[in-house]
Design a protein around this motif. Structure first.
Motif, PDB file in Angstrom:
ATOM      1  N   THR A 182      34.358   3.755  -6.569  1.00  0.00           N
ATOM      2  CA  THR A 182      33.321   2.779  -6.184  1.00  0.00           C
ATOM      3  C   THR A 182      32.859   1.970  -7.391  1.00  0.00           C
ATOM      4  N   ARG A 183      32.737   2.652  -8.545  1.00  0.00           N
ATOM      5  CA  ARG A 183      32.337   1.936  -9.745  1.00  0.00           C
ATOM      6  C   ARG A 183      33.452   1.009 -10.237  1.00  0.00           C
ATOM      7  N   PHE A 184      34.703   1.455 -10.041  1.00  0.00           N
ATOM      8  CA  PHE A 184      35.843   0.618 -10.410  1.00  0.00           C
ATOM      9  C   PHE A 184      35.822  -0.681  -9.613  1.00  0.00           C
ATOM     10  N   VAL A 185      35.591  -0.557  -8.318  1.00  0.00           N
ATOM     11  CA  VAL A 185      35.550  -1.744  -7.455  1.00  0.00           C
ATOM     12  C   VAL A 185      34.389  -2.661  -7.850  1.00  0.00           C
ATOM     13  N   TYR A 186      33.213  -2.069  -8.148  1.00  0.00           N
ATOM     14  CA  TYR A 186      32.044  -2.872  -8.523  1.00  0.00           C
ATOM     15  C   TYR A 186      32.340  -3.721  -9.762  1.00  0.00           C
ATOM     16  N   TRP A 187      32.900  -3.075 -10.771  1.00  0.00           N
ATOM     17  CA  TRP A 187      33.126  -3.802 -12.022  1.00  0.00           C
ATOM     18  C   TRP A 187      34.284  -4.783 -11.919  1.00  0.00           C
ATOM     19  N   ARG A 188      35.246  -4.523 -11.078  1.00  0.00           N
ATOM     20  CA  ARG A 188      36.320  -5.485 -10.849  1.00  0.00           C
ATOM     21  C   ARG A 188      35.764  -6.760 -10.227  1.00  0.00           C
ATOM     22  N   LYS A 189      34.841  -6.597  -9.276  1.00  0.00           N
ATOM     23  CA  LYS A 189      34.205  -7.770  -8.669  1.00  0.00           C
ATOM     24  C   LYS A 189      33.302  -8.489  -9.672  1.00  0.00           C
ATOM     25  N   ALA A 190      32.655  -7.703 -10.531  1.00  0.00           N
ATOM     26  CA  ALA A 190      31.727  -8.297 -11.499  1.00  0.00           C
ATOM     27  C   ALA A 190      32.436  -9.233 -12.469  1.00  0.00           C
ATOM     28  N   THR A 191      33.698  -8.887 -12.815  1.00  0.00           N
ATOM     29  CA  THR A 191      34.430  -9.730 -13.774  1.00  0.00           C
ATOM     30  C   THR A 191      34.674 -11.137 -13.239  1.00  0.00           C
ATOM     31  N   ARG A 192      34.650 -11.326 -11.919  1.00  0.00           N
ATOM     32  CA  ARG A 192      34.939 -12.630 -11.315  1.00  0.00           C
ATOM     33  C   ARG A 192      33.695 -13.528 -11.231  1.00  0.00           C
ATOM     34  N   LYS A 193      32.516 -12.961 -11.436  1.00  0.00           N
ATOM     35  CA  LYS A 193      31.283 -13.752 -11.283  1.00  0.00           C
ATOM     36  C   LYS A 193      30.260 -13.445 -12.386  1.00  0.00           C
ATOM     37  N   LEU A 194      30.756 -13.253 -13.588  1.00  0.00           N
ATOM     38  CA  LEU A 194      29.874 -12.892 -14.694  1.00  0.00           C
ATOM     39  C   LEU A 194      28.808 -13.961 -14.964  1.00  0.00           C
ATOM     40  N   ASP A 195      29.186 -15.237 -14.834  1.00  0.00           N
ATOM     41  CA  ASP A 195      28.249 -16.319 -15.160  1.00  0.00           C
ATOM     42  C   ASP A 195      27.066 -16.402 -14.204  1.00  0.00           C
ATOM     43  N   SER A 196      27.231 -15.804 -13.026  1.00  0.00           N
ATOM     44  CA  SER A 196      26.158 -15.881 -12.032  1.00  0.00           C
ATOM     45  C   SER A 196      25.113 -14.778 -12.195  1.00  0.00           C
ATOM     46  N   PHE A 197      25.351 -13.822 -13.085  1.00  0.00           N
ATOM     47  CA  PHE A 197      24.414 -12.704 -13.255  1.00  0.00           C
ATOM     48  C   PHE A 197      23.161 -13.183 -13.983  1.00  0.00           C
ATOM     49  N   SER A 198      22.012 -12.763 -13.467  1.00  0.00           N
ATOM     50  CA  SER A 198      20.757 -13.044 -14.156  1.00  0.00           C
ATOM     51  C   SER A 198      20.590 -12.065 -15.320  1.00  0.00           C
ATOM     52  N   MET A 199      19.656 -12.376 -16.206  1.00  0.00           N
ATOM     53  CA  MET A 199      19.424 -11.505 -17.351  1.00  0.00           C
ATOM     54  C   MET A 199      18.911 -10.152 -16.898  1.00  0.00           C
ATOM     55  N   GLU A 200      18.063 -10.126 -15.884  1.00  0.00           N
ATOM     56  CA  GLU A 200      17.548  -8.855 -15.382  1.00  0.00           C
ATOM     57  C   GLU A 200      18.660  -8.006 -14.772  1.00  0.00           C
ATOM     58  N   LYS A 201      19.599  -8.646 -14.075  1.00  0.00           N
ATOM     59  CA  LYS A 201      20.711  -7.911 -13.486  1.00  0.00           C
ATOM     60  C   LYS A 201      21.611  -7.338 -14.575  1.00  0.00           C
ATOM     61  N   ARG A 202      21.833  -8.080 -15.624  1.00  0.00           N
ATOM     62  CA  ARG A 202      22.649  -7.575 -16.733  1.00  0.00           C
ATOM     63  C   ARG A 202      21.981  -6.354 -17.372  1.00  0.00           C
ATOM     64  N   LYS A 203      20.661  -6.458 -17.607  1.00  0.00           N
ATOM     65  CA  LYS A 203      19.942  -5.322 -18.187  1.00  0.00           C
ATOM     66  C   LYS A 203      19.996  -4.112 -17.266  1.00  0.00           C
ATOM     67  N   SER A 204      19.897  -4.353 -15.959  1.00  0.00           N
ATOM     68  CA  SER A 204      19.954  -3.255 -14.988  1.00  0.00           C
ATOM     69  C   SER A 204      21.307  -2.549 -15.042  1.00  0.00           C
ATOM     70  N   ASP A 205      22.397  -3.303 -15.139  1.00  0.00           N
ATOM     71  CA  ASP A 205      23.735  -2.706 -15.228  1.00  0.00           C
ATOM     72  C   ASP A 205      23.889  -1.877 -16.492  1.00  0.00           C
ATOM     73  N   ILE A 206      23.362  -2.403 -17.619  1.00  0.00           N
ATOM     74  CA  ILE A 206      23.481  -1.671 -18.882  1.00  0.00           C
ATOM     75  C   ILE A 206      22.670  -0.380 -18.830  1.00  0.00           C
ATOM     76  N   ARG A 207      21.474  -0.432 -18.232  1.00  0.00           N
ATOM     77  CA  ARG A 207      20.658   0.786 -18.123  1.00  0.00           C
ATOM     78  C   ARG A 207      21.343   1.833 -17.242  1.00  0.00           C
ATOM     79  N   LYS A 208      21.985   1.393 -16.168  1.00  0.00           N
ATOM     80  CA  LYS A 208      22.713   2.338 -15.304  1.00  0.00           C
ATOM     81  C   LYS A 208      23.836   3.023 -16.076  1.00  0.00           C
TER      82      LYS A 208
END
Length: 662
Positions: A73-99
């Protein structure tokens, strides 16, 4: 404290990490974590396969399978994330790093714990494979998260605890030695990951500096550094973009070309520091008028170009230009002195005046030049008749070049009369051009063209030679007056040309009167002062022509070694009908008396004007009342007296005597 603060910075995203570093950490994670989860899934499957015959099913199958499914499930999440990195907000990026900071140590610790639980069920070979697979998964995971050292180091430290227990539990010498070696590699990996993180941080800082530098260079490339307005490059880009807009053909807009009148004189009076202050304030005032409805730019010196959107028609553009004039007419303050300026504004409308940037700018400049030639302080909207006038001007320029080359422009003379004695004292030289097709061409027209097109020196030399050649035939007490253009006034070396011509024909310098206008002197005051000094050394007389129409003041006049001051015709016209004007003329005469300057009144056309000027104490006069300009062969044979003045002088003298008797 520094070590603790450094460790704390690994976990505190809000206080220590810059937004740019967080973006970079998230980008690296998005690229590397899918590979990490893929490696972990393979490792879990292999660990289960190695121990499937000896360990219970819940340990060899179900737990590894559950962990593998979560990893998927995490593999799928990060594979999708690579296609839309520019659309991530700063708060979402911080949330991913904290996880990741939470999940990384948890999952690697579970992997190590799973290996530890499998140890009792296998032989030494199975134990070694299980521990190696688990350690390999941990190392791959940690290096995949090297951009987030808080997660990587936590995972490495916490997972090595059960692994170390597992290696020691095997009690096999070789396994223990290998385990200790792997444990030392783990701690070396911490140092490598720390250095990698520092390298990433330095890279981000360098990239940020380069980005800031790029923005600075871009700002410098597109901005006028003095006023902060757009420069030529930015203006051209904006204009091109405005023309190529999808709806450009449906809406009109205007291009303004604005040039300050007499700005060079301001620089001469207040130096460039004062001029720069004026330019900055002009830019601020223009921005306030235009607002967000267009772009204001400064192209060079005192030239401003403006694009104004949504201008409905010529009348609307004219009104906006007049609003700009009103704003600029408010006084500017320099060194506690109020300075008033005007501007010449030319406007070209899209699409009527052109559909290309070059055409719009050219036509706006033509309108601005016409406004400048008409005296400045005007706003003109380009029209088709400007093209006709430009063609006429071009024809006139070609004809003037031929006339100068062929020496076709003649000299006429107008007498200057002593208002006290009635004697002729001098004759002013005037240029006259009679073209076979165009007829009489006014000097006001062709002299300006000669100055603009670089013909004035050749023309001046031709006229000067003709005037001096005629003047040597006059009585020795009669002078010849000759007007020097602004170009000659600002060229101290031209005095040597005058000297050469006077010597050639044998005219004494004392019989030559050089007339200089105020505007010519103020064009470049420093050079003009040198020229006047050279003329004075030559021995010629110096007159200030057209007094009252330029920029000079009493404080400036006293600094020039002048002999005469010629009062402009505009003062004389109303001297008989306006008490205010008469008092002003009297004040000028009194001022000249204090400064020990002789006075010449221009444009005398009536006996009444002559009488008033004689009463004010004016020394000399010139105008149609005495004689119109005439060629050399029409000059009076008797150079002694002007009969009209002589009779008027006697009348004034008798009137003054009778008043004294009374």
């Amino acid at each position: 404290m520094s070590i603790l603060s450094g460790v704390r910075s690994f976990y505190n995203l809000d206080d220590q990490n810059s937004d740019a570093l967080i973006v970079e950490q998230h980008r690296i994670m998005a690229k590397q974590l899918p590979s990490q989860y893929a490696a972990a899934i393979v490792s879990l499957i292999c660990m289960g396969a190695v121990n499937i015959d000896t360990a219970p099913a819940w340990l060899a199958i179900y737990i590894p399978l559950g962990m593998a499914l979560f990893g998927m499930t995490r593999f799928v999440y990060w594979r999708k994330a690579t296609r839309k990195l520019d659309s991530f907000s700063m708060e979402k990026r911080k949330s991913d790093i904290r996880k990741i900071m939470i999940l990384a140590p948890l999952l690697t610790s579970l992997s190590a714990l799973l290996a530890l639980l499998m140890m009792p069920y296998g032989n030494v070979y199975q134990q070694s494979l299980t521990l190696a697979l688990s350690w390999g998964t941990i190392i791959v995971s940690c290096y995949s998260m090297s951009a987030v050292p808080g997660a990587a180091i936590s995972a490495l430290v916490l997972s090595n605890i059960p692994l170390t227990i597992g290696f020691l539990y095997s009690r096999d010498y070789t396994v223990v030695i290998v385990g200790l070696g792997l444990l030392s590699f783990s701690f070396i990996s911490i140092l490598i990951m720390y250095n990698s993180y520092k390298a990433i941080g330095n890279l981000v800082k360098t990239r940020a500096k380069l980005f800031d530098r790029h923005k600075e260079v871009e700002w410098l490339a597109n901005t006028d550094t003095l006023t902060g307005l757009a420069n030529r490059s930015s203006f051209n880009e904006y204009l091109q973009g405005r023309i190529t807009q999808p709806d450009a053909d449906k809406s009109q807009f205007a291009v303004f070309v604005l040039d300050l009148d007499g700005f060079k004189q301001i620089n001469n009076l207040f130096c460039h520091v004062g001029g720069d202050r004026i330019l900055k304030e002009v830019g601020d005032r223009l921005v306030k008028v235009i607002g967000k409805s267009g772009l204001v730019s400064r192209l060079s010196s005192d030239e401003f170009h403006i694009v104004v959107d949504d201008v409905s028609d010529d009348r609307d553009a004219q009104h906006l230009g007049e609003c700009v004039q009103q704003v600029l007419n408010a006084p500017f303050c320099i060194e506690e002195t109020e300075v008033f300026i005007t501007a010449s504004i030319g406007i070209a409308m899209f699409p009527d005046a052109g559909t290309r940037p070059g055409d719009l700018i050219k036509h706006a400049v033509q309108a601005q030049n016409k406004a400048k030639k008409e005296g400045g302080g005007k706003t003109l909207v380009f029209s088709a008749k400007f093209e006709e006038e430009l063609l006429e001007s071009s024809r006139l320029e070609i004809a003037l070049k031929a006339a100068v080359q062929n020496d076709e422009i003649e000299v006429y003379f107008q007498p200057i009369v002593d208002l006290k004695t009635g004697r002729y004292v001098s004759f002013e030289t005037l240029a006259r051009w009679f073209h076979p097709e165009m007829g009489f061409v006014s000097p006001d027209v062709f002299i300006k063209i000669a100055e603009e097109k670089g013909l004035i020196e050749a023309l001046t030399i031709n006229l000067l030679r003709k005037a001096v050649k005629v003047a040597v035939t006059w009585p020795k007490d009669i002078m010849v007056s000759f007007n020097l253009s602004a170009e000659q006034v600002c060229d101290p070396d031209f005095v040597s040309t005058i000297h050469s011509i006077l010597n050639e024909f044998g005219l004494a310098p004392e019989r030559f009167d050089a007339e200089l206008t105020e505007t010519a002197i103020m064009r470049d005051m420093e050079k003009a002062i040198v020229t006047i000094g050279n003329l004075r050394e030559l021995g010629v007389s110096i007159s200030l022509d057209d007094f009252g129409t330029g920029y000079s003041s009493l404080s400036q006049i006293k600094n020039f070694p002048l002999d005469k001051l010629k009062v402009d015709k505009s003062f004389i016209d109303d001297v008989c009908v306006s008490i205010k004007m008469e008092n002003m003329v009297r004040a000028i005469m009194s001022m000249c008396s204090v400064l020990e300057l002789k006075t010449v009144s221009e444009g005398i056309e009536s006996r009444e004007q002559l009488k008033v000027l004689q009463e004010t104490g004016c020394d000399f006069g010139q105008g149609f009342l005495f004689a119109r300009p005439m060629p050399a062969d029409k000059l009076p044979k008797d150079f002694s007296y002007a009969p009209l003045v002589n009779s008027m002088t006697n009348s004034v003298t008798n009137s003054q005597k009778s008043q004294k008797v009374a």
